[in-house]
Write an enzyme that holds these catalytic residues in place. Structure first.
Site, PDB file in Angstrom:
ATOM      1  CB  CYS A  29      -0.952   0.083   1.126  1.00 30.18           C
ATOM      2  SG  CYS A  29      -1.980  -1.321   1.493  1.00 30.18           S
ATOM      3  CE1 TYR A 168      -2.989 -10.409  -0.008  1.00 28.04           C
ATOM      4  CE2 TYR A 168      -4.639  -8.502  -0.583  1.00 28.04           C
ATOM      5  CZ  TYR A 168      -3.670  -9.151   0.001  1.00 28.04           C
ATOM      6  OH  TYR A 168      -3.346  -8.511   1.192  1.00 28.04           O
ATOM      7  CG  HIS A 171      -2.385  -9.770   4.637  1.00 27.94           C
ATOM      8  ND1 HIS A 171      -1.925  -9.244   3.368  1.00 27.94           N
ATOM      9  CD2 HIS A 171      -1.320  -9.509   5.259  1.00 27.94           C
ATOM     10  CE1 HIS A 171      -0.568  -8.926   3.362  1.00 27.94           C
ATOM     11  NE2 HIS A 171      -0.143  -9.157   4.760  1.00 27.94           N
ATOM     12  CG  ASP A 264       3.178  -9.752   5.753  1.00 28.32           C
ATOM     13  OD1 ASP A 264       4.148 -10.453   5.605  1.00 28.32           O
ATOM     14  OD2 ASP A 264       2.270  -9.458   4.737  1.00 28.32           O
TER      15      ASP A 264
END
Ligand code: ADP
Ligand code: SF4
Length: 680
Positions: A29, A168, A171, A264
């Site tokens: 991000c 994806y 997470h 993470d």
């Protein structure tokens, strides 16, 4: 000449495409996303120029039912979004790197505050972001839709020029992962129950993405093998392992990590380089496909070792690529000592969390590539033979001297202390913060190579000294010091008794003047300092109580993903705390504290009080020199960093860099950087 890190520069096949080397910028991000596509593209392009063989997007919403507003990520909802991504793929391809896109449906992580449609989830449940929003339980048509949206997004991604397309499930922020998890998935249909059923959507997405774009794009899976939740989550010995085993050969690339984001992207205060290997190392034993993983790798030895040991095929990096977009090139050219190593502070993460463009403590050009045209390695050459005196050798002064020297100016830096580094030297000696020293180490290494810069530690400068130096351009980076009176965000008058005995500031503690016995820390700063000093004192055997007006201990560290770990650590050290309390008075035997909700006042017995509230700029030298500027005895005088306005270390580095870039340049009228505006 033989490069000992040759192994990092071998190409590797990812499905139908070939990565030129083993440096892989995993999705991260950046707070720019769809709102600032030119800025984002320039930032990614810089990584490719710096040698990263694969450069990925952040998570990219595939559909408006996956709207994670207010956070700014990528969007690929419709064909109209394609040109925005072409900016990025063009910027990456210009340097021969591959472009990857992380397609995401966020399921229960999307509050849909912008799109106002019901979020989708395995069941009707609260969205994972704290918001008064629940999901709609997905039906068969919803599953068909998600698959179609994902396929459409993959096709759009291919048209936009991407070489690698992600499914994806890293997470718990994405729907395919949420379906894997028993705590979210109570379904009894073909998407619930057995592992085979829970993995169904992920399998379908991989198969359908391969079918749609797999002839030209590598299809990657990002998967979190462990959530560090024990039996409540995936573990690398349990279902995390089984899922990789089940899908082993299906994707073209495995991008493996641990979940959630706070695990993470753990900070250096809590985890060291390579910390994810213990969880992810098994993956390569189950698949012949290339494996990429992260762990804040900044040293070429650790990177090459991870590949030689058969733990990874590609070195994944978000933060190390932010701190140094040119890390691969430096290794390739035998300049490893020039790597600007990430310090693991997560200031980059705070940008995304606060919905502002990314910034970095080590790399002041991060996020400024497009709007200011800044390059992390190059800087405009000097315009004249002017000399500059920089006073203060903290992060602001050192970066200013370094960047001025890089431009070719003659610079003299005078620092009062015998050791250079200012606040960073002192703070990096606090528990867990040793890696922060890299801010100084990197700058000193660079400064030693600059023939026009002279460093004078042990040189406290008075106004007369500055004028006697005979250098008419002066930059003052004289820092700040902590207040001793309790004034801060909450208290606007000195706290009664703050002129008494046994009052300490963070500066006292960092200089080695420590309280003993029962110590009360009053933290109205609310970032790391209060908590870290509690840790320091508890380790010295003090009985520590921390009080803070904020609603959380070390409130602002929630944005650097550290708050929970800090609280856990302090609890283990038997530190006690009270939130929403302010200091009312300091007395010889203890303090009076006010409950900010009830207004009630309480007494806490203690032997010493540490005030962590605000800092005051060391600007006396500036004030004293202003008349000399007015009289023309100085040509220029600039106050920067904490001496101008106390802030985080990242801002001091930025201020030093900005001052060096602006030196000798004509002042800019209006906004000093380009702004991406909506076109009407
Ligand atoms: P910043 O974060 O803005 O760089 P720091 O507090 O880390 O600020 O660094 C400021 C540095 O300036 C400190 O190392 C301090 O010793 C030094 N300094 C302050 N006043 C003077 C002075 N008059 N002469 C020389 N050095 C000074
Ligand atoms: Fe590393 Fe800190 Fe920069 Fe993030 S902000 S990349 S953690 S140095």
């Amino acid at each position: 000449m033989h490069n000992p890190f040759d192994i990092l520069f071998q190409p590797i096949q990812i499905g139908p495409v070939t990565a030129p080397n083993r440096f892989y910028q995993v999705p991260h991000c950046n707070g720019m996303g769809y709102r600032m596509p030119k800025s984002m593209a320039a930032m990614r392009g810089m990584k490719a120029e710096g040698g990263w063989g694969v450069v990925c997007t952040e998570e990219v919403e595939i559909h408006h039912t996956s709207d994670i507003a207010p956070y700014i990520e990528g969007r690929l909802w419709a064909d109209e979004d394609i040109p925005l991504w072409q900016l990025m793929t063009d910027a990456i391809h210009a340097h021969g790197a591959l472009a990857g896109i992380e397609l995401a449906h966020n399921g229960i992580h999307a509050s849909n505050l912008f799109s106002r449609v019901p979020p989708l989830g395995p069941r009707s449940m609260s969205v994972t972001r704290t918001a008064p929003v629940q999901t709609r339980r997905m039906d068969k048509e919803d599953f068909r839709n998600v698959r179609r949206w994902h396929r459409d997004a993959a096709l759009r991604a291919q048209r936009a020029g991407f070489d690698i397309v992600y499914c994806y499930a890293g997470h718990n922020m994405t729907l395919p992962m949420q379906l894997l998890l028993r705590r979210y998935n109570d379904r009894r249909d073909e998407y619930g129950g057995s592992l085979e059923n829970r993995v169904r959507l992920l399998r379908e997405l991989i198969e359908e993405t391969k079918e749609a774009v797999g002839d030209r794009c590598g299809v990657a899976v990002r998967f979190a093998v462990d959530e560090l939740l024990g039996e409540d989550g995936l573990t690398s010995q349990g279902e995390g392992y089984e899922i990789v085993a089940t899908l082993a050969e299906l994707p073209d690339l495995w991008d493996v990590n641990i979940s959630g984001w706070a695990n993470d992207s753990a900070t250096s205060r809590f985890e060291k380089e390579g910390y994810q290997e213990q969880y992810t190392a098994f993956v390569k034993s189950l698949t012949s496909k290339p494996v990429v993983g992260v762990g804040r790798y900044t040293s070429p030895d650790s990177m090459a070792s991870a590949i030689r040991r058969g733990v990874l095929d590609l070195i994944g990096a978000a933060r190390p690529s932010i701190a140094d977009p040119f890390l691969p090139r430096k290794i390739q050219e035998g300049r490893s000592e020039e790597i600007r190593e990430c310090i693991g502070c997560n200031i980059c993460v705070t940008g995304d969390m606060q919905i502002v463009p990314i910034r970095c403590t080590q790399n002041p050009t991060m996020g400024e590539e497009w709007r200011r045209g800044w390059h992390p390695e190059n800087i405009p050459a000097k315009r004249s033979d002017k000399e500059v005196l920089v006073v203060g050798g903290g992060p602001a002064g050192l970066e200013c001297a370094r960047a001025l020297g890089q431009r070719g100016y003659t610079v003299v830096l005078a620092e009062a202390r015998r050791e250079l580094g200012g606040r960073v030297i002192l703070e990096s000696a606090l528990p867990g913060l040793i890696e922060w020293r890299r801010v100084i180490d990197w700058r000193l290494t660079q400064l030693q190579k600059l023939p026009t810069v002279s460093l004078y530690p042990g040189s406290p400068m008075t106004p007369a000294d500055v004028l006697d130096a005979g250098i008419s351009n002066v930059v003052l980076a004289t820092g700040a010091h902590w207040r001793r009176d309790g004034i801060g965000r909450t208290l606007w008058r000195p706290v009664a008794g703050s002129d008494g005995e046994n009052i300490y500031t963070p500066d006292d503690l960092m200089e080695g003047r420590l309280p003993a016995g029962r110590v009360l820390i009053y933290d109205d700063d609310s970032y790391y300092m209060g908590g870290v000093l509690a840790e320091l004192l508890a380790a010295q055997g003090c009985q520590v109580t921390l009080i803070t007006p904020a609603t959380l201990l070390s409130y602002w560290t929630q944005y650097s993903l550290e708050q929970k770990r800090i609280q856990q650590r302090l609890a283990r050290l038997e530190v006690t705390w009270r939130t929403q309390h302010a200091l009312a008075a300091i007395q010889p035997s203890g303090v009076l504290v006010t409950d900010l909700i009830s207004g009630g006042v309480d007494e806490i017995a203690c032997d010493g009080v540490v005030l962590v509230t605000e800092r005051q700029p060391n600007d006396a030298l500036h004030t004293a020199l202003l008349p000399a500027l007015a009289e023309g005895k100085l040509a220029s005088l600039r106050l920067i960093g904490d001496a101008e306005a106390p802030n985080i270390i990242a801002q001091a580095v930025y201020a030093g860099h900005l001052a060096a870039r602006e030196f000798d340049e004509a002042p800019v009228e209006g906004t000093p950087f380009r702004v991406e505006r909506a076109i009407v």
